[in-house]
Design an enzyme around this catalytic site. Structure first.
Site, PDB file in Angstrom:
ATOM      1  N   LEU A   1      69.773  68.660  10.220  1.00 34.26           N
ATOM      2  CA  LEU A   1      69.034  67.650  10.985  1.00 34.26           C
ATOM      3  C   LEU A   1      69.321  67.801  12.483  1.00 34.26           C
ATOM      4  CD1 LEU A   1      67.236  65.135  11.195  1.00 34.26           C
ATOM      5  CD2 LEU A   1      69.264  63.722  10.756  1.00 34.26           C
TER       6      LEU A   1
ATOM      7  N   LYS B   1      77.578  49.675  17.551  1.00 33.84           N
ATOM      8  CA  LYS B   1      78.134  50.083  16.260  1.00 33.84           C
ATOM      9  C   LYS B   1      77.546  49.304  15.099  1.00 33.84           C
ATOM     10  CE  LYS B   1      82.086  52.367  17.629  1.00 33.84           C
ATOM     11  NZ  LYS B   1      82.574  53.454  16.814  1.00 33.84           N
TER      12      LYS B   1
ATOM     13  N   ASP C   1      95.866  55.610  25.748  1.00 29.51           N
ATOM     14  CA  ASP C   1      94.475  55.151  25.634  1.00 29.51           C
ATOM     15  C   ASP C   1      94.241  54.388  24.341  1.00 29.51           C
ATOM     16  OD1 ASP C   1      93.698  56.386  28.018  1.00 29.51           O
ATOM     17  OD2 ASP C   1      93.267  58.286  27.007  1.00 29.51           O
TER      18      ASP C   1
ATOM     19  N   HIS D   1      78.798  57.313  32.718  1.00 31.71           N
ATOM     20  CA  HIS D   1      77.773  57.658  31.731  1.00 31.71           C
ATOM     21  C   HIS D   1      76.508  58.175  32.391  1.00 31.71           C
ATOM     22  CE1 HIS D   1      80.419  54.593  29.974  1.00 31.71           C
ATOM     23  NE2 HIS D   1      80.368  55.397  28.943  1.00 31.71           N
TER      24      HIS D   1
HETATM   25  N1  GLN Z   1      91.863  59.954  28.505  1.00 27.38           N
HETATM   26  C1  GLN Z   1      90.594  60.072  27.876  1.00 27.38           C
HETATM   27  C2  GLN Z   1      89.648  60.818  28.791  1.00 27.38           C
HETATM   28  O1  GLN Z   1      89.794  60.717  29.984  1.00 27.38           O
HETATM   29  C3  GLN Z   1      90.016  58.722  27.573  1.00 27.38           C
HETATM   30  C4  GLN Z   1      88.701  58.809  26.844  1.00 27.38           C
HETATM   31  C5  GLN Z   1      88.184  57.495  26.311  1.00 27.38           C
HETATM   32  O2  GLN Z   1      88.527  56.434  26.757  1.00 27.38           O
HETATM   33  N2  GLN Z   1      87.301  57.521  25.355  1.00 27.38           N
HETATM   34  O3  GLN Z   1      88.733  61.495  28.349  1.00 27.38           O
END
Ligand code: GLN
Ligand code: ZN
Length: 765
Positions: A19, A121, A610, A705
Site C-alpha cells: 500500500l 491518535k 525525552d 513541522h
Molecule cells: N531528541 C529527539 C529529537 O530531537 C526528540 C524527538 C521527539 O520529541 N519526538 O529528535
C-alpha cells in the site's frame, strides 16, 4: 450451536507494505490512478482470500482504506469541509487525498493550496485518524459508495463478507466543531438518513450482516451521548429489511455503558475480552437470549500468542449455556503486524511466543474447533500453545532475577533528587553560567539523504563500522562547531547515529527484540516497526556515553546528554503482557537511570530525557488517569534521580495539551522542560503560569513541522508573549521539537534567527 470465527478488520498495508509503495508512487506522479486502484484491489483480494483460507467464517470488507477509515466515513457522509472545494457527486481521489495530506495550489479555492485535515491518535493506539470537522449547519449526504463497491468486489471473488462501518455516534464524537462551539451529537438526526441509506444499499447488494464499530462505548459518556446511541440504533434497525447489525466495541470495558449497549435493538454485540476479560459474565447474563455475542478473545493490539486453554476455560460456560457466540480478535487486526512467518531471523524461542495477524486468525480457528468438536480435535495445536507458554514463563531469556530484585526494592529515595528544585537551581547556575534566555535545541539535526544512505550502506555491509563511525564523527563535529558559531548556549551532538529514538535504545537494552518486516500502519502510507519488549530489561553497557564524550570534547560549552525516557520507550513498543505495564516501565527506568549516572560520571552537566509519548499513554477512562500518571511520573523520576544536584535534568514533550495533567508534569521534577508552543502562540503557557510551575521552561518558538523559516521578529514576539505569562528567569529559547526532518538551509537560518531573538530579549530585560 456452532461457534464461528469472525475477523473485524485485517491490516491494510500488505505483507510487503504494498500500500505504501502504491500510494507513494501515485502521489509522486509516477503511476496512474488506475494503477493505484488495481494495486489496492489486488491487496484487498489477497487479504480476503487469506482470511478465508485460514478458516475465518466471517471476513470483513470495507476495512480497507486508501488512507484512513475515519476519512472514508467523512467521504461517505459527504462531510467534506468547504476549503477542499468539493462540488458534489462522489468524493473523488483528489478531494480525498487533499483532506488527507493537504494540496498545492491546483485544488481548492482560487488556486490556493489547502492544508490537510487535523490528524490525531485513534483512541490509545499509535494509529492516527483524520479528524472530521463539523459546522453548526452541517449537511450530510451519501457521497461515497466505497462500502458497497468493496462488498461487491469480494462477492465477485466468491467471498461473502460482512461490511464494516464506523458507527454514527462514534463518528460524531470523534469530530470537532468549527465556527461555533456545539455538541456534534446535535447533528445525529441529519446524519442517520445517510447511514440508513448505505445500509439499505448494502442489503440490496446482498449483505445480511454489517459490522458497525462504536468504540466510543468504552469511554466515559455523557447522558446525552448514551441517549444518542439509543436513538441511532432504533433508527438504523427499523427500515424495511435492514441488514443485521453486529455492534462492535473494543479497547476496553463497556462498564457503565453496558446497560446502554445491551438495550440497543441490534442483532449482535462484540465485546473486548482481552482488555476487559471481567465483563464476560455481566455481558452474558445481561444480554437478550437471542443476542449473538462476538467474544473478542485474541489480542488485536499486541503480538503475543494466546493461552488457548485458558480462553477455552473462560468461554466454555457461555457456549454450553446454549447461547450463540462467535469468536473474534479483541479489535481489528490493523494494529498488529501481518505474518510472523516472515521473521526468519528472529530467535526461534522468542518466535514461538508470538502471533501476528495471520497467526491470530489461526488461533481463533483452533479455539472454535475445540469448542465445536472437543479439545482433542485440536490437541496438537493446544499442546504447542501450552509448550510455548511454559517456555515463556521460565525462559532465562525473560527472567533476570537481578532486575526483579532491583525494581521491587521499596526505597522511595530512588525517585527523589537529592535537593529540591530551588537548591539544585543555584548549584546548576554556578556551574553552567548561562545568560538570561538561554538557547538550545531539542536534540536532532537534519537526517539528510547522506546520513540515511550511510546508515543503509552500513546495514548492508557496503561500508564497514570504521567508515560509518568516521562519517558520523565528521557529521557530529560539523554540527557542534556550527552550533558554537550560531551562538547557541547549550549544545547537542545531533543524534546522527540514531535511526529512531526508541529503536536506538531498544537495540542496546536486553529484553528487546526487533523484527525485519513487522510493520504496522501509523497513518496513511506511514508505517512503524515497534520493538518487542519480551523480557526483563537491563542495560548491559553504556549506550550514549561515547558519543556524548566525543561531542563534548569538541567544545567548551555544555553538551547535553540525550536520552529517550522510560514511558516513551514503553508506549512506542509492543509490551510484554505477562506483568503489568508499570513493572516493565520501572525496569526501563532503572536502565535509563544507569545511563544518566554514567553521563554524570563522564562529566555531563546537562542531560535531557525525552518523554514525548507520556500523554498518549493516558487510559481511555478518566478514572484510570491518576494511577497511570503516578507510575509514569515515578518512572521518570527513577530515571532522573540517580545524579547529584549539579546535573541539570531537561525533559521534552512535543504536544500542546497540559492543562489537565499539569500537576503530574510538575511532579516529574525536571529542572527544565521544553514543549511545543509555536503554533498555539504561547497560549499553552497559561497552564504553566496558572499552576505556578516552579521549574524552567523552554516554550518552542520555531514550528519545526513546517518548512517555513520564522523571522527574528516573529520569534521575538513569541518570547515576549511568553515573558508576559512567566518570569523571564524561568524561560529558555528553543524550537518546538527535534530538527531531523528539516534541511540544513532552513535549520541554519531558523536557529540563527532564534539566537537573534533571544539576544533581543536579553537586551530588553
Ligand atoms: N531528541 C529527539 C529529537 O530531537 C526528540 C524527538 C521527539 O520529541 N519526538 O529528535
Ligand atoms: Zn518533540
Amino acid at each position: 450451536m456452532v461457534v464461528t470465527v469472525a475477523t473485524l478488520g485485517f491490516p491494510r498495508i500488505g505483507p510487503r507494505r504494498e500500500l505504501k509503495t502504491a500510494l507513494e508512487s501515485y502521489w509522486a506522479g509516477k503511476t496512474s490512478q488506475s494503477a493505484l486502484l488495481a494495486a489496492v484491489a489486488d491487496l484487498r483480494a489477497k487479504a480476503w482470500a487469506r482470511q478465508r483460507d485460514l478458516g475465518a467464517d466471517i471476513v470483513p470488507s470495507n476495512d480497507f482504506s486508501l488512507y484512513d477509515h475515519v476519512l472514508d466515513t467523512t467521504a461517505m457522509v459527504g462531510a467534506v469541509p468547504p476549503i477542499y472545494g468539493w462540488t458534489g457527486g462522489e468524493v473523488g481521489l483528489e478531494t480525498y487525498f487533499a483532506m488527507a495530506r493537504g494540496a498545492p495550489g491546483d485544488i481548492g479555492h482560487a488556486g490556493v493550496g489547502v492544508p490537510a485535515a487535523e490528524m490525531t491518535k485513534w483512541f490509545d493506539t499509535n494509529y492516527h485518524y483524520l479528524v472530521p470537522e463539523f459546522t453548526a449547519d452541517q449537511a450530510f449526504r451519501l457521497a461515497s459508495l466505497k462500502a458497497v463497491r468493496e462488498y461487491g468486489e469480494a462477492k465477485a471473488q466468491g467471498i461473502e463478507t460482512r461490511p464494516v462501518l464506523l458507527g454514527p455516534v462514534s463518528f460524531l464524537l470523534l469530530g470537532k466543531t468549527r465556527g461555533a462551539d456545539f455538541d456534534p451529537l446535535v447533528l445525529l438526526p441529519r446524519l442517520l438518513p445517510v447511514y440508513a441509506e448505505i445500509l439499505r444499499l448494502l442489503a440490496e447488494a446482498g449483505a445480511t450482516w454489517v459490522q458497525i464499530d462504536e468504540p466510543c462505548l468504552v469511554t466515559d459518556l455523557s447522558d446525552t451521548a448514551r441517549a444518542a446511541f439509543g436513538h441511532a440504533y432504533a433508527a438504523l434497525t427499523n427500515g424495511t429489511a435492514p441488514p443485521k447489525i453486529m455492534l462492535t466495541t473494543y479497547f476496553g470495558a463497556l462498564a457503565d455503558n453496558l446497560p446502554t449497549a445491551l438495550a440497543l435493538p441490534v442483532h449482535g454485540l462484540h465485546v473486548d475480552l482481552v482488555r476487559a476479560p471481567g465483563q464476560l459474565d455481566a455481558v452474558v447474563s445481561g444480554a437478550r437470549p437471542d443476542l449473538l455475542l462476538s467474544l473478542g478473545v485474541i489480542d488485536g493490539r499486541n503480538v503475543w500468542a494466546a493461552d488457548l486453554d485458558a480462553i477455552l476455560d473462560r468461554v466454555e460456560p457461555a457456549v454450553l449455556s446454549g447461547r450463540q457466540v462467535m469468536l473474534a480478535p479483541s479489535c481489528s487486526l490493523l494494529h498488529t503486524p501481518i505474518d510472523l512467518d516472515r521473521e526468519a531471523d528472529l530467535d526461534p524461542e522468542i518466535r514461538s511466543w508470538l502471533a501476528f495477524a495471520v497467526q491470530k486468525v489461526a488461533e481463533l480457528v483452533v479455539l472454535a474447533r475445540a469448542l465445536n468438536e472437543g479439545r482433542d480435535s485440536v490437541r496438537a495445536a493446544l499442546d504447542a500453545a501450552s509448550a510455548a507458554l511454559a517456555s515463556r514463563r521460565t525462559s532465562p531469556k525473560i527472567n533476570d532475577p537481578a532486575v526483579k530484585v532491583r525494581i521491587s526494592a521499596d526505597d522511595p529515595s530512588v525517585a527523589r533528587r537529592k535537593s529540591p528544585f530551588e537548591a539544585r537551581r543555584q548549584v546548576q547556575r554556578r556551574r553552567l553560567r548561562l545568560p538570561a534566555y538561554p538557547t538550545t535545541t531539542i536534540g536532532s539535526f537534519p537526517q539528510t539523504a547522506e546520513v540515511r544512505k550511510a546508515r543503509a550502506d552500513y546495514g548492508k555491509s557496503v561500508i564497514d563500522a570504521a567508515a560509518y563511525h568516521a562519517f558520523l564523527r565528521e557529521e557530529t563535529a560539523r554540527t557542534v562547531l556550527w552550533q558554537e558559531e550560531a551562538g547557541l548556549d547549550v549544545l547537542v551532538h545531533g543524534e546522527f547515529e540514531r535511526n529512531d529514538m526508541v529503536q536506538y535504545f531498544g537495540e542496546q537494552l536486553s529484553g528487546f527484540a526487533f523484527t525485519k518486516h513487522a510493520w504496522v500502519q501509523s497513518y496513511g502510507s506511514r508505517c512503524v516497526r515497534p520493538p518487542i519488549i519480551y523480557g526483563d530489561v537491563s542495560r548491559p553497557r553504556p549506550m550514549t556515553v561515547e558519543w556524548w564524550r566525543y561531542a563534548q570534547s569538541l567544545t567548551e560549552r555544555p553538551m547535553k546528554g540525550m536520552l529517550t525516557g522510560p514511558v516513551t520507550i514503553l508506549n512506542w513498543s509492543f509490551v510484554r503482557d505477562d506483568q503489568p505495564r508499570s513493572a516493565t516501565c520501572r525496569q526501563i527506568a532503572f536502565a535509563i537511570r544507569d545511563e544518566v549516572i554514567d553521563l554524570e560520571k563522564a562529566g555531563a552537566a546537562v542531560v535531557q530525557i525525552d518523554e514525548p509519548a507520556l500523554r498518549e499513554g493516558l487510559p481511555l477512562r478518566h478514572g484510570e488517569w491518576q494511577a497511570y500518571l503516578d507510575w509514569a511520573v515515578e518512572c521518570f523520576r527513577i530515571a532522573s534521580s540517580g545524579v547529584g544536584d549539579a546535573v541539570q535534568i531537561h525533559t521534552h514533550m512535543c504536544y500542546s495539551e497540559f492543562n489537565d495533567i499539569i500537576a503530574s508534569i510538575a511532579a516529574m521534577d525536571a529542572d527544565v522542560i521544553s514543549i511545543e508552543t509555536a503554533r498555539s502562540r504561547m497560549e499553552l503557557l497559561d497552564a504553566f503560569a496558572g499552576y505556578r510551575y516552579p521549574a524552567e521552561i523552554g516554550p518552542g518558538v520555531y514550528d519545526i513541522h513546517s518548512p517555513r523559516v520564522p523571522a527574528v521578529d516573529e520569534m521575538a514576539s513569541l518570547l515576549k508573549a511568553a515573558a508576559e505569562r512567566l518570569p523571564a528567569d524561568q524561560l529558555w529559547v528553543n524550537p518546538d521539537c527535534g530538527l531531523k526532518t528539516r534541511n540544513w538551509p532552513e535549520v541554519r537560518l531558523a536557529v540563527e534567527n532564534m539566537v537573534a531573538a533571544a539576544r533581543a530579549a536579553r537586551a530588553r530585560a
